[in-house]
Design an enzyme around this catalytic site. Structure first.
Site, mmCIF file in Angstrom:
data_model
loop_
_atom_site.group_PDB
_atom_site.id
_atom_site.type_symbol
_atom_site.label_atom_id
_atom_site.label_comp_id
_atom_site.label_asym_id
_atom_site.label_seq_id
_atom_site.Cartn_x
_atom_site.Cartn_y
_atom_site.Cartn_z
ATOM 1 N N ASP A 32 0.865 -1.176 0.000
ATOM 2 C CA ASP A 32 0.000 0.000 0.000
ATOM 3 C C ASP A 32 0.903 1.228 0.000
ATOM 4 O O ASP A 32 2.057 1.155 0.421
ATOM 5 C CB ASP A 32 -0.915 0.010 1.231
ATOM 6 C CG ASP A 32 -2.175 0.829 0.975
ATOM 7 O OD1 ASP A 32 -3.249 0.236 0.788
ATOM 8 O OD2 ASP A 32 -2.075 2.076 0.952
ATOM 9 N N THR A 129 -13.275 -2.177 -9.293
ATOM 10 C CA THR A 129 -14.451 -1.973 -10.139
ATOM 11 C C THR A 129 -14.160 -0.816 -11.081
ATOM 12 O O THR A 129 -13.951 0.310 -10.631
ATOM 13 C CB THR A 129 -15.671 -1.651 -9.260
ATOM 14 O OG1 THR A 129 -15.845 -2.735 -8.354
ATOM 15 C CG2 THR A 129 -16.929 -1.463 -10.095
ATOM 16 N N LEU A 161 -17.339 -9.113 -2.923
ATOM 17 C CA LEU A 161 -17.514 -9.242 -1.470
ATOM 18 C C LEU A 161 -18.391 -8.140 -0.896
ATOM 19 O O LEU A 161 -18.413 -7.009 -1.378
ATOM 20 C CB LEU A 161 -16.161 -9.282 -0.758
ATOM 21 C CG LEU A 161 -15.245 -8.066 -0.737
ATOM 22 C CD1 LEU A 161 -15.670 -7.057 0.321
ATOM 23 C CD2 LEU A 161 -13.837 -8.526 -0.452
ATOM 24 N N GLU A 163 -19.301 -5.925 2.496
ATOM 25 C CA GLU A 163 -18.748 -5.540 3.787
ATOM 26 C C GLU A 163 -19.562 -6.248 4.863
ATOM 27 O O GLU A 163 -20.755 -6.464 4.716
ATOM 28 C CB GLU A 163 -18.807 -4.020 3.954
ATOM 29 C CG GLU A 163 -17.885 -3.333 2.967
ATOM 30 C CD GLU A 163 -17.806 -1.826 3.162
ATOM 31 O OE1 GLU A 163 -18.173 -1.327 4.238
ATOM 32 O OE2 GLU A 163 -17.369 -1.155 2.218
ATOM 33 N N CYS A 271 -19.930 1.437 -2.600
ATOM 34 C CA CYS A 271 -20.055 0.740 -3.888
ATOM 35 C C CYS A 271 -21.306 1.089 -4.673
ATOM 36 O O CYS A 271 -21.230 1.720 -5.724
ATOM 37 C CB CYS A 271 -20.002 -0.760 -3.663
ATOM 38 S SG CYS A 271 -18.379 -1.321 -3.164
#
Ligand code: UDX
Length: 447
Positions: A32, A129, A161, A163, A271
């Site tokens: 990261d 995405t 997935l 949350e 999302c």
């Protein structure tokens, strides 16, 4: 020899994917660009609340007593390029400021940083995405920037997935979708996912654009289901029907199904809202905007729910202004079992009432720190009972189990008025009414 895997971007998706890959037996290196995140992960700590994730990380992070040692973290791109056979790109694609389109800058930056370090054969797998067409463009960029040239190949493998269920959804996905251009890429991904595929997860092989579209269309369908039932709630409200019974009844039809038919203040999070907007923007670029104009309506039905909750509260308080009214808000996260408050309908409603002069006190089991950061001017309490003390109205806005288990009699002693508005249709009206409360929810009979 077992494949070596890297995971680029260690947010929700990446941290969970990295831990899951280690659980499946691979050597994993996570990267990261935020040093604090990497430091936390190295200690086996998770930067967000996600049930089971910290346990899974601690089981594998190198240096933690008793761990498998298969999972490490770094900030060094050269190390990542050197280490991995398969590189998963899991960075986020937020909505662009002031536009519907999605911001690809993190994905682009990840490719630009990784590619120059790919000296040998490698498969880069996009999980973020993205707007359809991105994989095509990124594949060309990869081949141009990587010293390995055509040996540095791309695949697209969207992630579904949820949350709150991230660990389970990653270890036992209900489908694995991979967009590939070669047998080598397919073979590598079959190797990565051999365990869940053997356990029964369907493996769906596609081209690049279809893989990208599967993700955005799945989220659009889910958003549509929620806005559909919320539209039915509006009609039930007007016609004195009961949207919960209606959802139960239509849900018995297997073609419709019971899930995602809970009416209430609508969808939020990182999302669904931004994905349907980015999808509309992309369709516009492709000249297919007419195909998705219905999503505009889905979005506006969804946003309208928040305003309607505010109006329901105003009406319940006598129809005037919120000035001087004490409003308790149970819930801040966009959904239960998460501390995520991004585009949270609960916080939006709390904020609107606060801005109209109501004295709003919020409590959420896990979302308090994030909520405070986003909305510092709201008042916060350490428990549900403290939040409702002296309240003229209680708003139930995120359906945590803790709230379903509250004792209406005990809460009744603390409030000024026994008035509860259920923004999630998740409480049992009978239980609350028996304890002397006025219970109201959108799309349900008034008594
Ligand atoms: C979603 C998709 O489900 C997941 O597959 C994708 O990878 C990412 O986006 P997530 O954002 O975690 O996952 O939440 P989800 O469980 O889908 O809920 C989204 C929102 O819809 C929440 O705000 C939830 O409260 C709301 N919702 C859900 C409803 O209002 N009614 C329902 O019946 C279901």
């Amino acid at each position: 020899m077992a494949l070596k895997i890297t995971v680029i971007g260690t947010g929700y998706l990446g941290a969970t994917h990295a831990a899951a890959m280690a659980e499946l037996g691979f050597e994993v290196l996570g990267l990261d660009v935020v040093p604090e995140k990497i430091e936390m992960l190295k200690r086996g700590e998770v930067p967000m609340y996600e049930p089971g994730l910290e346990e899974l990380l601690r089981k594998h992070v190198a240096g933690i007593e008793g761990s498998s040692g298969r999972l490490r973290f770094t900030m060094d791109w050269a190390e990542v390029g050197e280490f991995g056979d398969v590189h998963f790109v899991c960075v986020n694609t937020p909505q662009k400021h002031g536009e519907y389109a999605c911001d690809m800058s993190y994905v682009d930056a990840a490719f630009e940083s990784l590619a120059p370090h790919l000296h040998g054969p490698a498969l880069v797998v996009g999980k973020s995405t993205v707007p359809v067409g991105s994989a095509d463009r990124l594949a060309a960029r990869l081949a141009a920037l990587a010293p390995a040239g055509e040996d540095a190949e791309l695949a697209w493998n969207p992630e579904f997935l949820r949350e709150g269920f991230a660990v389970n959804d990653t270890l036992h996905p209900d489908r694995i979708v991979v967009g590939v251009r070669s047998e080598r890429a397919e073979k590598l991904l079959r190797e990565v996912y051999a365990t869940p595929v053997t356990a029964g997860s369907p493996f769906v092989l596609t081209d690049f654009p279809t893989a990208e579209l599967v993700k955005t269309s799945a989220n659009s369908f889910l958003a549509t289901k929620i806005s559909f039932i919320n539209a039915m709630a509006e009609v039930c409200e007007a016609a004195d029907g009961d949207v919960v019974k209606l959802a139960e009844a239509i849900g018995h039809d297997e073609r419709i199904g019971k899930k995602f038919l809970r009416a209430g203040i609508g969808f939020g999070g990182g999302c669904l809202p931004k994905d349907i907007r980015a999808f509309m923007a992309r369709a516009g670029e492709l000249g297919a905007d007419q195909a998705l104009t219905f999503l505009r309506e889905i979005d506006s039905i969804n946003m309208r729910q928040r305003g309607q909750m505010v109006e329901l509260a105003r009406e319940a308080l006598g129809g005037g202004s919120f000035l001087g009214k004490r409003v308790a808000v149970l819930g801040a996260a966009f959904k239960p079992d998460s501390d995520d408050v991004r585009d949270s309908p609960a916080l939006n409603v709390a904020g609107q009432i606060h801005l109209q002069g109501g004295q709003v006190t919020v409590y959420d089991p896990k979302g308090m720190d994030n909520a405070r950061r986003l909305f510092p001017t709201l008042a916060y309490a350490d428990s549900a009972i403290e939040a409702v003390r002296g309240a003229d109205v209680v708003l139930h806005l995120t359906e945590w189990r803790e709230f379903r288990e509250l004792d209406p009699a005990v809460l009744g002693e603390a409030v000024t008025t026994r008035l509860i508005l259920d923004g999630r249709n998740a409480l049992d009206p009978e239980v609350w009414r028996r304890a002397g409360w006025t219970y109201r929810a959108m799309g349900r009979p008034k008594a």
